[in-house]
Design an enzyme around this catalytic site. Structure first.
Site, PDB file in Angstrom:
ATOM      1  N   GLU A  66      -6.154 -24.437  29.639  1.00 20.84           N
ATOM      2  CA  GLU A  66      -7.228 -25.139  30.317  1.00 20.84           C
ATOM      3  C   GLU A  66      -7.554 -26.438  29.843  1.00 20.84           C
ATOM      4  O   GLU A  66      -8.003 -26.414  28.686  1.00 20.84           O
ATOM      5  CB  GLU A  66      -8.292 -24.148  30.635  1.00 20.84           C
ATOM      6  CG  GLU A  66      -9.271 -24.752  31.981  1.00 20.84           C
ATOM      7  CD  GLU A  66     -10.141 -23.657  32.396  1.00 20.84           C
ATOM      8  OE1 GLU A  66      -9.892 -22.385  32.346  1.00 20.84           O
ATOM      9  OE2 GLU A  66     -10.910 -24.110  33.128  1.00 20.84           O
ATOM     10  N   ASP A 117      -9.351 -10.366  34.876  1.00 23.04           N
ATOM     11  CA  ASP A 117      -9.840 -11.081  34.015  1.00 23.04           C
ATOM     12  C   ASP A 117     -10.995 -10.456  33.228  1.00 23.04           C
ATOM     13  O   ASP A 117     -11.906  -9.946  33.838  1.00 23.04           O
ATOM     14  CB  ASP A 117     -10.290 -12.352  34.595  1.00 23.04           C
ATOM     15  CG  ASP A 117     -10.394 -13.726  33.676  1.00 23.04           C
ATOM     16  OD1 ASP A 117     -10.095 -13.635  32.585  1.00 23.04           O
ATOM     17  OD2 ASP A 117     -10.861 -14.783  34.266  1.00 23.04           O
ATOM     18  N   GLU A 165      -9.875 -14.537  27.000  1.00 20.72           N
ATOM     19  CA  GLU A 165     -10.083 -15.784  26.591  1.00 20.72           C
ATOM     20  C   GLU A 165     -10.244 -15.972  25.078  1.00 20.72           C
ATOM     21  O   GLU A 165     -10.935 -15.023  24.488  1.00 20.72           O
ATOM     22  CB  GLU A 165     -11.385 -16.511  27.483  1.00 20.72           C
ATOM     23  CG  GLU A 165     -11.252 -16.569  28.766  1.00 20.72           C
ATOM     24  CD  GLU A 165     -12.429 -17.308  29.526  1.00 20.72           C
ATOM     25  OE1 GLU A 165     -13.321 -18.067  28.718  1.00 20.72           O
ATOM     26  OE2 GLU A 165     -12.502 -17.364  30.623  1.00 20.72           O
TER      27      GLU A 165
HETATM   28  O1  KIV Z   1     -11.451 -17.081  36.006  1.00 19.52           O
HETATM   29  C1  KIV Z   1     -10.471 -18.072  36.325  1.00 19.52           C
HETATM   30  O2  KIV Z   1     -10.265 -18.287  37.656  1.00 19.52           O
HETATM   31  C2  KIV Z   1      -9.461 -18.835  35.401  1.00 19.52           C
HETATM   32  C3  KIV Z   1      -8.595 -19.777  35.700  1.00 19.52           C
HETATM   33  C4  KIV Z   1      -7.504 -19.742  34.530  1.00 19.52           C
HETATM   34  C5  KIV Z   1      -8.190 -20.036  36.992  1.00 19.52           C
HETATM   35  O3  KIV Z   1      -9.751 -17.991  34.352  1.00 19.52           O
END
Ligand code: KIV
Length: 285
Positions: A185, A85, A117
């Site tokens: 989300e 992420d 994101e």
């Molecule tokens: O950071 C995270 O856990 C997320 C979610 C989509 C679970 O971005």
């Protein structure tokens, strides 16, 4: 032997109507257990900022911190697609920095894809460049925690026809840019269902109802380990917080009362050496 999943398998799962399963993980052993249970996507989510590092929001976690967790998770996984992420600040400033950081997830962190994101021209262009440069991208729209302050709070997104229309446009643009999936989300399930129907790539829902191509949750919510806050959409399958407290309590009792360690939990010298110890007094200077 597990065959490692690629993003192509996930698109195939959507086409076959087989639900995609995803969870976050932040350490090697947890990732290994999730992988053994054939969870399809393991996300090294920036949620670790809050649940593993104790920050108030996801904003504070750095790229270097994320990589430590990504390495640990990747070492435990044989089958699942590990997604790193991209944390707040790692991709917003310019495309060059963003590509460098995404490559670090693959090169150093062992991830096979990154999650980004947001939507908009810069994100579409960035997604396209990443994919062109060998980095698969999982997009994330709806409520996006890194935009908490511009969204004005933890608000459900896509509550109206117009907002749904806008989110469909975003999802289509992300698909066109080359994203292999979209995390949705905290959007109403009607909105999530419509987006899922309008695009060919899978949608992975979190708090977005039953009709997404798959579901993702934060592992600490599933295990009942993070007890500072429980979102309405998260399902708790165990009480790990209670279990850890119970273990710590019992361990403390056992140590204090001389019940730990027991005969079976210690190492012994042989009798000859013990006799020598009895016979001499060893002076330590
Ligand atoms: O950071 C995270 O856990 C997320 C979610 C989509 C679970 O971005």
């Amino acid at each position: 032997m597990f065959k490692p999943l690629s993003f192509l398998d996930l698109i195939k799962f959507k086409n076959e109507g087989r639900k995609i399963t995803a969870l976050t993980a932040y350490d090697c052993s947890t990732a290994r257990y999730l992988d053994q249970e054939e969870i399809d996507i393991i996300l090294v989510g920036d949620s670790l900022a809050m649940v593993a590092l104790g920050y108030d929001t996801t904003h504070q976690v750095t790229m270097d911190e994320m990589l430590v967790f990504s390495k640990a998770v990747s070492r435990g996984v044989k089958r699942a697609l590990v997604v790193g992420d991209m944390p707040f600040g790692s991709y917003q400033s310019d495309k060059k920095t963003a590509i460098e950081n995404a490559c670090r997830f693959i090169k150093e962190g062992g991830a096979k894809a990154v999650k980004i994101e947001g939507a908009g021209d810069y994100i579409y262009d960035l997604t396209k460049s990443l994919v062109e440069n060998g980095v698969p991208v999982l997009s994330h729209i709806g409520f996006t925690p890194q935009y908490l302050y511009t969204l004005g709070g933890y608000n459900i997104q896509g509550k109206t026809y117009e907002q749904t229309q806008k989110m469909i446009e975003q999802a289509v643009a992300l698909e066109d840019a080359g994203a292999f999936g979209v995390v949705l989300e905290m959007v109403p399930e009607e909105c999530a269902q419509k987006i899922t129907q309008e695009i060919n790539i899978p949608t992975i829902g979190i708090g977005s109802g039953r009709f997404c191509s798959g579901q993702i949750l934060v592992c600490d919510d599933v295990f009942g380990k993070y007890d500072s806050f429980k979102p309405k959409f998260a399902r708790k399958y165990a009480d790990m917080a209670g279990l850890i407290r119970a273990c710590a309590h019992q361990y403390k009792e056992d140590v204090v009362n001389g019940k730990f360690p027991s005969e079976e939990e210690i190492f012994k010298m042989n009798e000859q050496e013990v006799q020598k110890l009895r016979d001499v007094s060893i002076k330590v200077y």
